[in-house]
Scaffold this motif. Structure first.
Motif, PDB file in Angstrom:
ATOM      1  N   GLU A  14       0.832  -1.207   0.000  1.00  0.00           N
ATOM      2  CA  GLU A  14       0.000   0.000   0.000  1.00  0.00           C
ATOM      3  C   GLU A  14       0.872   1.266   0.000  1.00  0.00           C
ATOM      4  O   GLU A  14       0.561   2.249  -0.663  1.00  0.00           O
ATOM      5  CB  GLU A  14      -0.876  -0.001   1.257  1.00  0.00           C
ATOM      6  N   VAL A  15       1.957   1.201   0.756  1.00  0.00           N
ATOM      7  CA  VAL A  15       2.872   2.355   0.792  1.00  0.00           C
ATOM      8  C   VAL A  15       3.530   2.528  -0.580  1.00  0.00           C
ATOM      9  O   VAL A  15       3.646   3.657  -1.088  1.00  0.00           O
ATOM     10  CB  VAL A  15       3.928   2.187   1.912  1.00  0.00           C
ATOM     11  N   GLU A  16       3.935   1.414  -1.200  1.00  0.00           N
ATOM     12  CA  GLU A  16       4.520   1.507  -2.544  1.00  0.00           C
ATOM     13  C   GLU A  16       3.535   2.165  -3.512  1.00  0.00           C
ATOM     14  O   GLU A  16       3.913   3.013  -4.331  1.00  0.00           O
ATOM     15  CB  GLU A  16       4.895   0.110  -3.060  1.00  0.00           C
ATOM     16  N   ALA A  17       2.263   1.779  -3.423  1.00  0.00           N
ATOM     17  CA  ALA A  17       1.245   2.343  -4.321  1.00  0.00           C
ATOM     18  C   ALA A  17       1.063   3.837  -4.047  1.00  0.00           C
ATOM     19  O   ALA A  17       0.890   4.636  -4.983  1.00  0.00           O
ATOM     20  CB  ALA A  17      -0.078   1.595  -4.142  1.00  0.00           C
ATOM     21  N   LEU A  18       1.120   4.212  -2.779  1.00  0.00           N
ATOM     22  CA  LEU A  18       1.005   5.645  -2.445  1.00  0.00           C
ATOM     23  C   LEU A  18       2.183   6.420  -3.037  1.00  0.00           C
ATOM     24  O   LEU A  18       1.994   7.496  -3.634  1.00  0.00           O
ATOM     25  CB  LEU A  18       0.962   5.820  -0.919  1.00  0.00           C
ATOM     26  N   HIS A  47       6.899   5.134   9.231  1.00  0.00           N
ATOM     27  CA  HIS A  47       5.530   5.228   9.763  1.00  0.00           C
ATOM     28  C   HIS A  47       4.493   5.369   8.649  1.00  0.00           C
ATOM     29  O   HIS A  47       4.799   5.872   7.559  1.00  0.00           O
ATOM     30  CB  HIS A  47       5.401   6.453  10.675  1.00  0.00           C
ATOM     31  N   VAL A  48       3.276   4.964   8.975  1.00  0.00           N
ATOM     32  CA  VAL A  48       2.132   5.235   8.098  1.00  0.00           C
ATOM     33  C   VAL A  48       1.120   6.083   8.868  1.00  0.00           C
ATOM     34  O   VAL A  48       1.044   6.001  10.099  1.00  0.00           O
ATOM     35  CB  VAL A  48       1.451   3.936   7.604  1.00  0.00           C
ATOM     36  N   LEU A  56      -5.061   4.656   3.948  1.00  0.00           N
ATOM     37  CA  LEU A  56      -3.711   5.212   4.013  1.00  0.00           C
ATOM     38  C   LEU A  56      -3.694   6.640   3.479  1.00  0.00           C
ATOM     39  O   LEU A  56      -4.133   6.900   2.353  1.00  0.00           O
ATOM     40  CB  LEU A  56      -2.756   4.340   3.192  1.00  0.00           C
ATOM     41  N   ALA A  57      -3.168   7.572   4.283  1.00  0.00           N
ATOM     42  CA  ALA A  57      -3.110   8.979   3.876  1.00  0.00           C
ATOM     43  C   ALA A  57      -1.681   9.451   3.645  1.00  0.00           C
ATOM     44  O   ALA A  57      -1.459  10.382   2.862  1.00  0.00           O
ATOM     45  CB  ALA A  57      -3.766   9.850   4.946  1.00  0.00           C
ATOM     46  N   GLY A  58      -0.714   8.821   4.320  1.00  0.00           N
ATOM     47  CA  GLY A  58       0.664   9.271   4.162  1.00  0.00           C
ATOM     48  C   GLY A  58       1.617   8.237   4.705  1.00  0.00           C
ATOM     49  O   GLY A  58       1.222   7.326   5.446  1.00  0.00           O
TER      50      GLY A  58
END
Ligand SMILES: CC(C)(COP(=O)(O)OP(=O)(O)OC[C@H]1O[C@@H](n2cnc3c(N)ncnc32)[C@H](O)[C@@H]1OP(=O)(O)O)[C@@H](O)C(=O)NCCC(=O)NCCS
Length: 162
Positions: A14-18, A47-48, A56-58
């Motif tokens: 999810e972080v990679e996609a963000l 951190h997320v 997920l916002a950041g």
């Protein structure tokens, strides 16, 4: 209301996609990414930020690097979803994660970024620290987590594992 928690393996894709959403295509071709190749991010500092519904916002990640025999944290990428920017999530991610860094024995942090944004967090130009080319030296910024931590630290930034 946003909740900041340390990144876990379940957050990874999810972080990679963000990051793919927030940065230009080909972000991983940037020379700073070579410092991250085959090196895990620093656990407990990355951190997320999620909203009350878990969306997920950041996110912010950190890697360990070396300059000569000195260790440093490499901050980044940090990104906030375009629909959530300007709400203070970037500030919260940077400040809350950096508050933890000295507890984990880190004394200095550097990044490649826009000085007008990062100055507000105490980041200043690192004149004597060289990121892999073709990084613009004007974008190499650092912050001491304990007084004087960057004094006398100079040279090329290297991958932790080298
Ligand atoms: C940079 C980023 C992480 C900031 O997150 P954010 O949650 O919007 O930041 P905050 O809400 O804490 O702060 C917003 C403030 O930062 C300013 N700001 C954001 N990006 C900036 C930049 N590149 N240069 C100067 N100021 C910047 C905004 O204008 C705003 O100013 P204000 O407080 O005077 O209104 C986010 O804009 C982002 O993800 N951008 C795309 C990815 C990126 O560029 N990441 C950083 C790599 S260097």
């Amino acid at each position: 209301m946003y909740h900041l928690t340390p990144e876990t393996p379940a957050d990874h894709w999810e972080v990679e996609a963000l990051y793919d959403t927030c940065f230009a295509p080909g972000r991983e071709a940037l020379s700073s990414y070579r410092l991250r190749d085959d090196v895990p991010p620093v656990q407990g500092l990355s951190h997320v930020a999620r909203d009350d519904e878990g969306i997920l916002a950041g996110a912010i990640r950190y890697w360990p690097v070396r300059i000569g025999s000195d260790a440093a944290l490499l901050l980044g990428p940090v990104a906030v979803h375009p629909t959530r920017q300007g709400e203070g999530i970037g500030r919260a991610l940077i400040e809350q994660s950096l508050d933890r860094a000295p507890l984990m024995v880190w004394t200095r942090v550097l990044l490649v970024g826009d000085a007008p944004y990062y100055n507000r967090f105490g980041f200043e130009l690192l004149k004597d620290v060289i990121m892999p080319p073709p990084t613009n030296p004007e974008r190499v910024l650092g912050r001491a987590l304990i007084p004087g931590a960057w004094d006398g630290v100079a040279g090329e930034v290297r991958r932790w594992a080298d």
